[in-house]
Design an enzyme around this catalytic site. Structure first.
Site, PDB file in Angstrom:
ATOM      1  N   GLY A  51       3.463   4.641   4.114  1.00 27.21           N
ATOM      2  CA  GLY A  51       2.566   5.174   3.081  1.00 27.21           C
ATOM      3  C   GLY A  51       1.473   6.031   3.707  1.00 27.21           C
ATOM      4  O   GLY A  51       0.993   5.726   4.788  1.00 27.21           O
ATOM      5  N   VAL A 101      -5.649  13.226  18.281  1.00 27.37           N
ATOM      6  CA  VAL A 101      -4.550  13.137  19.260  1.00 27.37           C
ATOM      7  C   VAL A 101      -4.362  14.500  19.924  1.00 27.37           C
ATOM      8  O   VAL A 101      -4.297  14.614  21.159  1.00 27.37           O
ATOM      9  CB  VAL A 101      -3.234  12.680  18.552  1.00 27.37           C
ATOM     10  N   ARG A 153       9.876   7.482   4.382  1.00 21.19           N
ATOM     11  CA  ARG A 153      10.510   6.230   4.801  1.00 21.19           C
ATOM     12  C   ARG A 153      11.935   6.581   5.173  1.00 21.19           C
ATOM     13  O   ARG A 153      12.552   7.426   4.520  1.00 21.19           O
ATOM     14  CB  ARG A 153      10.419   5.201   3.670  1.00 21.19           C
ATOM     15  N   SER A 154      12.465   5.991   6.239  1.00 21.70           N
ATOM     16  CA  SER A 154      13.806   6.347   6.700  1.00 21.70           C
ATOM     17  C   SER A 154      14.669   5.091   6.841  1.00 21.70           C
ATOM     18  O   SER A 154      14.407   4.240   7.687  1.00 21.70           O
ATOM     19  CB  SER A 154      13.704   7.061   8.052  1.00 21.70           C
ATOM     20  N   ASP A 168       2.704  -1.625   9.328  1.00 21.01           N
ATOM     21  CA  ASP A 168       3.482  -2.583  10.131  1.00 21.01           C
ATOM     22  C   ASP A 168       4.963  -2.217  10.217  1.00 21.01           C
ATOM     23  O   ASP A 168       5.587  -2.400  11.266  1.00 21.01           O
ATOM     24  CB  ASP A 168       3.268  -4.020   9.635  1.00 21.01           C
ATOM     25  N   SER A 205       6.253   0.752  10.287  1.00 17.73           N
ATOM     26  CA  SER A 205       6.332   1.825  11.291  1.00 17.73           C
ATOM     27  C   SER A 205       6.209   1.252  12.705  1.00 17.73           C
ATOM     28  O   SER A 205       6.854   1.738  13.635  1.00 17.73           O
ATOM     29  CB  SER A 205       5.210   2.834  11.052  1.00 17.73           C
ATOM     30  N   THR A 244      -3.109   2.680   7.273  1.00 13.69           N
ATOM     31  CA  THR A 244      -2.650   2.187   5.969  1.00 13.69           C
ATOM     32  C   THR A 244      -3.883   1.757   5.173  1.00 13.69           C
ATOM     33  O   THR A 244      -4.807   1.173   5.747  1.00 13.69           O
ATOM     34  CB  THR A 244      -1.668   1.002   6.095  1.00 13.69           C
ATOM     35  N   ASP A 278      -4.046  -0.560   3.201  1.00  9.58           N
ATOM     36  CA  ASP A 278      -3.995  -2.000   2.890  1.00  9.58           C
ATOM     37  C   ASP A 278      -4.834  -2.874   3.831  1.00  9.58           C
ATOM     38  O   ASP A 278      -5.149  -4.013   3.491  1.00  9.58           O
ATOM     39  CB  ASP A 278      -2.546  -2.497   2.921  1.00  9.58           C
ATOM     40  N   ASP A 287      -3.883  -4.462   6.358  1.00 11.46           N
ATOM     41  CA  ASP A 287      -3.104  -5.706   6.483  1.00 11.46           C
ATOM     42  C   ASP A 287      -2.511  -5.873   7.880  1.00 11.46           C
ATOM     43  O   ASP A 287      -1.510  -6.570   8.046  1.00 11.46           O
ATOM     44  CB  ASP A 287      -1.990  -5.726   5.417  1.00 11.46           C
ATOM     45  N   MET A 339      -4.586  -1.760  -5.292  1.00  6.97           N
ATOM     46  CA  MET A 339      -3.441  -1.808  -4.365  1.00  6.97           C
ATOM     47  C   MET A 339      -3.689  -2.804  -3.224  1.00  6.97           C
ATOM     48  O   MET A 339      -4.726  -3.462  -3.177  1.00  6.97           O
ATOM     49  CB  MET A 339      -3.198  -0.420  -3.808  1.00  6.97           C
ATOM     50  N   ARG A 356      -0.558  -4.133  -1.470  1.00 10.31           N
ATOM     51  CA  ARG A 356       0.734  -4.828  -1.254  1.00 10.31           C
ATOM     52  C   ARG A 356       0.513  -6.339  -1.232  1.00 10.31           C
ATOM     53  O   ARG A 356      -0.053  -6.876  -2.139  1.00 10.31           O
ATOM     54  CB  ARG A 356       1.401  -4.312   0.015  1.00 10.31           C
ATOM     55  N   HIS A 377     -19.405  -8.689 -21.503  1.00  7.62           N
ATOM     56  CA  HIS A 377     -18.485  -7.875 -20.702  1.00  7.62           C
ATOM     57  C   HIS A 377     -18.203  -8.576 -19.377  1.00  7.62           C
ATOM     58  O   HIS A 377     -19.007  -9.400 -18.916  1.00  7.62           O
ATOM     59  CB  HIS A 377     -19.069  -6.478 -20.464  1.00  7.62           C
ATOM     60  N   GLN A 379      -5.870   5.581  -5.329  1.00  2.00           N
ATOM     61  CA  GLN A 379      -6.476   4.910  -4.164  1.00  2.00           C
ATOM     62  C   GLN A 379      -5.927   5.432  -2.838  1.00  2.00           C
ATOM     63  O   GLN A 379      -6.476   5.162  -1.783  1.00  2.00           O
ATOM     64  CB  GLN A 379      -6.220   3.404  -4.223  1.00  2.00           C
TER      65      GLN A 379
HETATM   66  P1  ATP Z   1       2.561   1.085   4.624  1.00  2.00           P
HETATM   67  O1  ATP Z   1       2.126  -0.314   4.957  1.00  2.00           O
HETATM   68  O2  ATP Z   1       1.406   1.990   4.418  1.00  2.00           O
HETATM   69  O3  ATP Z   1       3.584   1.183   3.538  1.00  2.00           O
HETATM   70  P2  ATP Z   1       4.550   0.995   6.723  1.00  2.00           P
HETATM   71  O4  ATP Z   1       4.581   1.631   8.057  1.00  2.00           O
HETATM   72  O5  ATP Z   1       4.509  -0.499   6.699  1.00  2.00           O
HETATM   73  O6  ATP Z   1       3.323   1.645   5.941  1.00  2.00           O
HETATM   74  P3  ATP Z   1       7.317   0.960   5.846  1.00  2.00           P
HETATM   75  O7  ATP Z   1       7.968   1.687   4.729  1.00  2.00           O
HETATM   76  O8  ATP Z   1       7.395  -0.512   5.873  1.00  2.00           O
HETATM   77  O9  ATP Z   1       5.813   1.488   5.867  1.00  2.00           O
HETATM   78  O10 ATP Z   1       7.954   1.490   7.223  1.00  2.00           O
HETATM   79  C1  ATP Z   1       8.040   2.871   7.530  1.00  2.00           C
HETATM   80  C2  ATP Z   1       9.348   3.175   8.226  1.00  2.00           C
HETATM   81  O11 ATP Z   1       9.392   2.454   9.457  1.00  2.00           O
HETATM   82  C3  ATP Z   1      10.609   2.730   7.477  1.00  2.00           C
HETATM   83  O12 ATP Z   1      11.046   3.681   6.519  1.00  2.00           O
HETATM   84  C4  ATP Z   1      11.615   2.621   8.611  1.00  2.00           C
HETATM   85  O13 ATP Z   1      12.138   3.890   8.963  1.00  2.00           O
HETATM   86  C5  ATP Z   1      10.755   2.114   9.766  1.00  2.00           C
HETATM   87  N1  ATP Z   1      10.899   0.654   9.877  1.00  2.00           N
HETATM   88  C6  ATP Z   1      10.329  -0.291   9.112  1.00  2.00           C
HETATM   89  N2  ATP Z   1      10.704  -1.532   9.484  1.00  2.00           N
HETATM   90  C7  ATP Z   1      11.556  -1.352  10.521  1.00  2.00           C
HETATM   91  C8  ATP Z   1      12.305  -2.229  11.358  1.00  2.00           C
HETATM   92  N3  ATP Z   1      12.242  -3.570  11.205  1.00  2.00           N
HETATM   93  N4  ATP Z   1      13.073  -1.691  12.321  1.00  2.00           N
HETATM   94  C9  ATP Z   1      13.137  -0.352  12.485  1.00  2.00           C
HETATM   95  N5  ATP Z   1      12.465   0.528  11.729  1.00  2.00           N
HETATM   96  C10 ATP Z   1      11.688   0.055  10.770  1.00  2.00           C
END
Ligand code: ATP
Length: 319
Positions: free
Chosen positions: A11, A23, A72-73, A103, A105, A125, A127, A129, A169, A171, A215, A251
């Site tokens: 996100g 960076v 997201r992949s 987390d 990522s 993020t 969150d 979290d 929000m 999560r 209220h 948000q």
């Molecule tokens: P946010 O908390 O803001 O949503 P995030 O990094 O937790 O961010 P995710 O959608 O959970 O968001 O993860 C982002 C990408 O990281 C996923 O689309 C995936 O490509 C990769 N990813 C997540 N979990 C794993 C995993 N266990 N192993 C390998 N790749 C992962």
């Protein structure tokens, strides 16, 4: 180290651009080239790379979202996907990678680090979290946005003597709800880290009514469930009607606060220093206003807890 890569993943969060800028500029100071990777791990697999210089990151510190885009992949969750990603990194001459995200990522980053690619994570993020850091990039901005919305809703709640349930929000985390609820003066705050006590919520509403206060603002973290359900439960118990507002994606957007810009700038620069020093599989963070770095896998195993003092304070101040 001559060349590093940087990507944003998961996100989006306000302040990600400030981190990318830091960076790139810290790398320039150390004579390290930076390759920007578009759309997170999806772009890594597709080889969506572009060279970033100090000019490419001019005028972005105050902009929400991420100039590198994020995605997201599903493919990156597979061995084959990660092998392609690693090949692309090697082909481009990238010797270290900065991953800005949450987390999920970081789980992906650990996989790359285990295959020999030095990786540093920057917590980005809204969150907040992630363990191992007091704050994540974007949290402060999201809280400020939520507080502004709560204040506006409070005006109409007061004028019409209504109960408002506001869903924020986060999560599975109650960090945004607790901070926004305290700063916004909410009468009740419901977060997933503590059992929801409807008796107490109703008691506070009744105490307020007894004093002539009609209220009320109840802040609900999305991890608790739907604000509509909370509204229905209150109606069932009290016959009182309430209005529901779900703040949603507002948000996630907007210009980052000065706090988030500062945090992102500090974390971005430290991430590059760590790569230059030969570190890998670390997450940079902030603890008691000092920069820290922690082992990524350890951070992922830990659960960020809610400060019990803050939760108690919310209860006391809402009376
Ligand atoms: P946010 O908390 O803001 O949503 P995030 O990094 O937790 O961010 P995710 O959608 O959970 O968001 O993860 C982002 C990408 O990281 C996923 O689309 C995936 O490509 C990769 N990813 C997540 N979990 C794993 C995993 N266990 N192993 C390998 N790749 C992962």
């Amino acid at each position: 180290m001559r060349t590093i890569g940087v990507l944003t993943s998961g996100g989006d969060a306000p302040g990600m651009n400030a981190a990318i800028r830091a960076v790139v500029r810290q790398a320039a100071a150390l004579k390290i080239e930076v390759i920007g990777i578009s759309r997170g791990y999806a772009g890594l697999i597709q080889g969506d790379f572009r060279r970033l210089n100090t000019g490419s990151v001019a005028g972005i510190i105050h902009r929400g979202g991420t100039i590198l885009l994020t995605a997201r992949s599903e493919e990156f969750r597979t061995e084959a996907g990660r092998a392609t990603a690693l090949d692309n990194l090697h082909r481009e001459g990238i010797e270290g990678l900065v991953v800005i995200g949450g987390d999920g990522s970081f789980h992906g980053a650990v996989h790359l680090a285990k295959k020999g690619m030095p990786v540093i994570g920057i917590p980005g993020t809204i969150d907040n979290d992630i363990a191992g850091t007091d704050y994540t990039i974007g949290f402060d901005t999201a809280v400020n946005t939520a507080v502004e919305a709560i204040s506006r809703i409070r005006d109409t709640a007061t004028s019409h003597e209504r109960i408002f349930i506001i869903e924020v929000m986060g999560r599975r985390s109650g960090q945004i709800a607790l901070a926004a609820g305290i700063a916004g003066g909410a009468e009740s705050i419901l977060i997933p880290e503590y059992p929801v006590n409807y008796d107490r919520v109703v008691e506070k509403l009744e105490q307020g009514r007894h004093r002539g206060k009609l209220h009320s603002i109840i802040v609900v973290a999305e991890g608790v469930g739907s604000a509509l359900e909370v509204s229905e439960e209150i109606a069932r118990r009290t016959r009182l009607e309430s209005r529901v507002t779900i703040l949603g994606h507002i948000q996630r957007g907007g210009a980052p606060t000065a706090f988030d810009c500062m945090l992102a700038s500090r974390l971005g620069a430290r991430a590059v220093d760590l790569l230059a020093d030969g570190a890998s599989s670390r997450m940079v963070g902030i603890a008691a206003n000092e920069l820290v770095d922690r082992d990524l896998e350890t951070v992922l195993r830990e659960k960020k807890s809610i400060d019990p003092e803050l939760y108690r304070l919310a209860e006391v101040l809402a009376l």
